[in-house]
Structures are given as structure tokens and as C-alpha cells.
Design a protein around this motif. Structure first.
Motif: not given
Length: 516
Positions: A298-304, A314-317, A332-342
Motif C-alpha cells: 500500500a501507499m500512504v498519505i498522512t494528515d498533518t 490529496y493529489e491522487i485521483e 475536527t474530524t467531523i468538520d474535515a468530513l463535512t468539508s470533504f463531502l461538499k
């Protein structure tokens, strides 16, 4: 295999009689003979007392046919009429006359508890009292008879459906129904065989073909369908000789938090093991070394952030995203998911804390891409749809939610049910060993990996649930129920694929047909 409603079953009976130019009594004879054959093959003339309890409707008529054939083949049969009403069906009356002409020992009329016969543990009970048409509780003395069956400890065989159980609504009192060891169901299984609250009324079941019109069976659309090997095999997509990893898509698994990185690890391994071309795990910083060390493919991308996800960038597709495993519900995880889903348009498989966040902020359901797959366990489902009064209410509420947002919802359980577009797809694989940590994470990875390869979301859901359960069935052959862990399911996914093309073993027992 289709699961017909009781209305469709009645329609099929009538159409069959019409198209095959037979009477309903002749169709009943056919059904009764099938059950007799089933018993005859297994008993081979054994003189165990067989107590056949017949109602006064068509289910009772079936029982009388069974009794008559057992009599004529020399079995030790005791037949009883459970006289709970003054009304009799015409087919019951026809078979009542026939059995009186066959034996000098006429069926015994039962009108109350004083008429209950003595039944020993080594005897056999055939329950042919109520069929699929029951719509109200049995009278108190008949319910007492059902308890008499259970208290005897005798093997109980139900005809078509355990008496006292409804086909389309919950049972009021579990002590007011027959608890069958085995049910022989005509032409189609009943939905109640697969629901947690009603499956306990029949330990095992089997479908008997009674020759219902083939065109009717083929053309009739049903609300529910049983999903087994024959149903998923046409879904399978073989690999091409010159294919490369890019042809099978890039899966992104987003989740994990401090102490729960294993959930993402399991989902990522499952996605690659089921056939995704590439897998990337998106985790908080604490998961980097774990994923890279334990799963080098697997490849890995991490949060800050070190301990939990605070943003999703992320920059992948990726072709598909599996979301929520081990994620936690930090604000903060809820906020991150909220922004992502938009802004997200990529297909989603949502599990665990992803579902819990959706339940906390139901407005987010509108942001999900069409045909997103949700995989709740019972408590997660309750958070989504609210409390339910019974399994039928649960299914209706789940269908309503799925339809409102064009979602595919997988209700995980002993018989996992996939819900989409007012349809129910009941899975046939899996076992109690799967009641262990991480198996849901594996399913998330399986579903994600299948969509990555190009399977349509509904096909991925049906195929994935089947393969997930089949892998667990294969794994327990080596480790048993108690020792099954989620990693073993991943290791058996390859064998689950191979099993798709194995031919079933031919039974050694030859059946013996009876002609009237």
C-alpha cells in the motif's frame, strides 16, 4: 433465487392450475407427495411414531396428503385435526374424505387441551396447522399445543412455514408459534427465514419444487431475492491477458485514529486482495509507520495531525474511496468530513465512524454521491434511521432512507441484507465466527476494491458481501468459529474466488418418487 410474497404465491398456484389444466386439489397432492418423498428417503420405513397435526385450511390439506402416503407405505402414523374453526377449505375436505377411505384409523379431532396426545422425545411431529395466510394470533389452546410440541423435545417438521408465524409482519408472542427443527418450504423460501427475530422459529429450511409454472417464476418481479453462487457468478469480471494495474483502479481508504490504525490496515489489505490495482491509505501521522511496515504493497498519505484526521486533502485521483474505518468522531474530524463531502464526486463506501458522523449530521446524507454504499451494523443503523419496532419496520425504514438519497445500504448480520431501490437482497454466505473485531473493516475494503475494478456499486455490494462471507466460511474449516479473526478472511478471499467455479458434489442418496 426469488423470495415470493404470499400474494404472489397464491397467484402462482392459481396460474399453475390453470395453465397445467389441473385442480388445486391435484396441486396439493403434488406438494404433499414431495414432503412424503423427503421423509420416506430419510426414514426408510422406520417405525418411529409420526404425529401429523393438520389445520382445517390448505396447510392442513397438505398434512392429510402426507399422512395418507405414509399410511399406505406402512409407517406408524397418528393424524390429528386441529379444529380451531368451523370453516374448512374445499381442498382440506377433499383430502379428509380421501384419507378416511384409505385407513380405518381416522384422524382424531382436537378441540382443546384435553385432546392433546402424549408425544415422546424420540417421536416426530409434522406441523401442518397454519400456512402463509395466517393474519392473526392462534387461539389460546392452539398456542398451548405449540408449547406442547416444544416441551416434548420431539423433532418438529413444519410444512411451508412454522405455524403461527406470519410472512409479512412480526410475531406478537414467540411462545405462541411452532419452533421447528426443519421447514420444507414450497417453491420459494420465506423472508422470515432470514430475519433475526423470526429465523429462530426454523433451525433449518429447504425448498421443494412443486412444479409452479416456470414462466411465472421467471417473469415475476419480487421485492426480495436470495443471493448465492448462481446469482453472483454472472457478475464476475474475468481478467484480460494484457491488463495492468491501472486497469483495476486506485482505491483510497480514509480513516484511522490513534489506537485504531488497524482498521485502515485491514480495509487496505482487503481492497488489494480482492483485486484493486492500487491502494492508498489516508491516515493521521501515527499510522504512517504501521501501514508502511505491515503492508508494504500500500501507499500512504498522512494528515498533518498526529492522532486523528483534521483535513482530507490529496493529489491522487482515486476511482473509489472507502471512508470511516477507525476514524473516530472528534469535532475536527467531523468538520474535515463535512468539508470533504461538499466537493467530493468520487464513489464512496462509508463504514463505521463515517456512518456515525452522518447520523450526527444527517444533512450530510444529501452530499453523498448517488449509489454510495453504507455498511452499518445494527447500532449504526439505529443511529441512522432511529429505533424500529421489529425487523419488518427496520426494513421499511431502511428502504425509505436508501430511496430518499439513492443509496445502497448493507444491513450487516447473520443474513446480511442489501437494500436498494425498494429491493432486498439476502446473502447466503457467512457464519457466527464473523462476530469478531475487524470483519466490517474487511468488508469495506472488499467493496472498495470491487468498485475500483469497474464493478457497478450494486453489483459490488452483492458480490462483495457474498465473497466476504464465503471467505469466512472457507476460513472456519481450518480454525473454527471461535478462532476466526478478520485477517483470516482476507487470506481466504482468493479461495472464495476459486470456489465460484467449483462444481457442487452430487448427492449420494437417491430419491424415491411416489405416484398416485
Amino acid at each position: 433465487m426469488k423470495i415470493f410474497s404470499k400474494e404472489q404465491i397464491y397467484e402462482g398456484d392459481q396460474l399453475t392450475a390453470q395453465k397445467q389444466n389441473i385442480s388445486s386439489t391435484e396441486l396439493m397432492e403434488r406438494a404433499g407427495i414431495q414432503i412424503f418423498n423427503w421423509l420416506h428417503v430419510r426414514m426408510q420405513g422406520a417405525q418411529v411414531p409420526i404425529h401429523i397435526f393438520c389445520g382445517i385450511g390448505n396447510n392442513g390439506g397438505d398434512g392429510l396428503v402426507i399422512a395418507r402416503h405414509l399410511f399406505t407405505h406402512g409407517y406408524n402414523v397418528h393424524t390429528y385435526i386441529v379444529n380451531y374453526s368451523d370453516k374448512r377449505s374445499d381442498d382440506f375436505l377433499a383430502n379428509y374424505d380421501r384419507i378416511k377411505q384409505t385407513t380405518k384409523s381416522w384422524p382424531k379431532m382436537m378441540n382443546g387441551e384435553a385432546d392433546f396426545p402424549e408425544i415422546h422425545k424420540d417421536d416426530i411431529i409434522v406441523d401442518a396447522i397454519f400456512g402463509i395466510g395466517l393474519n392473526r394470533p392462534a387461539s389460546p389452546w392452539v398456542q398451548a399445543l405449540f408449547r406442547h410440541f416444544r416441551n416434548s423435545g420431539a423433532f418438529t417438521l413444519s410444512v411451508d412455514i412454522p405455524s403461527g408465524v406470519y410472512t409479512d409482519k412480526a410475531t406478537e408472542d414467540e411462545n405462541g408459534v411452532v419452533w421447528a427443527n426443519y421447514t420444507l418450504s414450497f417453491q420459494s423460501p420465506k423472508l422470515i427465514f432470514f430475519l433475526p427475530e423470526t429465523s429462530k422459529f426454523s433451525i433449518q429450511w429447504e425448498v421443494l419444487d412443486i412444479g409452479i409454472d416456470r414462466e411465472f417464476l421467471f417473469r415475476t418481479e419480487t421485492e426480495a431475492q436470495l443471493i448465492g453462487k448462481h446469482e453472483v457468478l454472472p457478475i464476475y469480471q474475468p481478467r484480460q491477458k494484457f491488463a495492468h494495474k491501472g486497469d483495476y483502479g486506485h482505491s483510497l481508504i480514509i480513516g484511522g485514529s490513534y489506537g485504531k490504525i488497524g482498521a485502515v490496515l485491514l480495509a487496505s489489505r482487503a481492497a488489494l486482495s480482492i483485486g484493486a490495482g492500487l491502494v492508498t491509505a489516508y491516515v493521521p501521522k501515527c499510522g504512517y509507520q504501521i501501514i508502511q511496515s505491515a503492508f508494504p504493497e500500500a501507499m500512504v498519505i498522512t494528515d498533518t495531525n498526529e492522532t486523528h484526521i483534521t483535513s482530507i486533502q490529496y493529489e491522487i485521483e482515486p476511482k473509489v474511496i472507502g471512508l470511516g474505518t477507525g476514524m473516530g468522531t472528534d469535532p475536527t474530524t467531523i468538520d474535515a468530513l463535512t468539508s470533504f463531502l461538499k466537493t467530493n464526486k468520487t464513489p464512496l463506501v462509508v463504514d463505521a465512524d463515517g456512518i456515525n458522523i452522518l447520523a450526527k449530521k444527517k444533512s450530510l446524507l444529501k452530499q453523498l454521491p448517488k449509489h454510495s454504499i453504507l455498511t452499518p451494523h445494527p447500532k449504526e443503523l439505529e443511529r441512522l434511521i432511529g429505533k424500529w419496532t421489529d425487523d419488518f419496520d427496520k426494513l421499511e425504514k431502511t428502504k425509505a432512507l436508501a430511496k430518499a438519497h439513492d443509496l445502497i445500504i448493507i444491513i450487516k448480520g447473520a443474513n446480511t441484507i442489501t437494500v436498494y431501490d425498494d429491493k432486498l437482497y439476502v446473502n447466503t454466505t457467512g457464519n457466527p465466527g464473523m462476530a469478531t473485531a475487524g470483519t466490517g473493516d474487511v468488508l469495506t475494503g472488499v467493496l472498495t476494491g470491487l468498485i475500483s475494478q469497474g464493478y457497478a456499486p450494486l453489483h459490488a455490494a452483492l458480490f462483495g458481501v457474498y465473497l466476504h462471507g464465503k471467505a469466512a466460511d472457507i476460513a472456519i474449516e481450518d480454525v473454527g468459529y471461535q478462532s476466526l479473526i478478520a485477517s483470516y478472511i482476507i487470506e481466504a478471499l482468493g479461495e472464495a474466488y476459486i470456489d465460484l467455479f467449483k462444481q457442487p458434489e452430487q448427492p449420494e442418496v437417491e430419491s424415491e418418487d411416489t405416484q398416485e
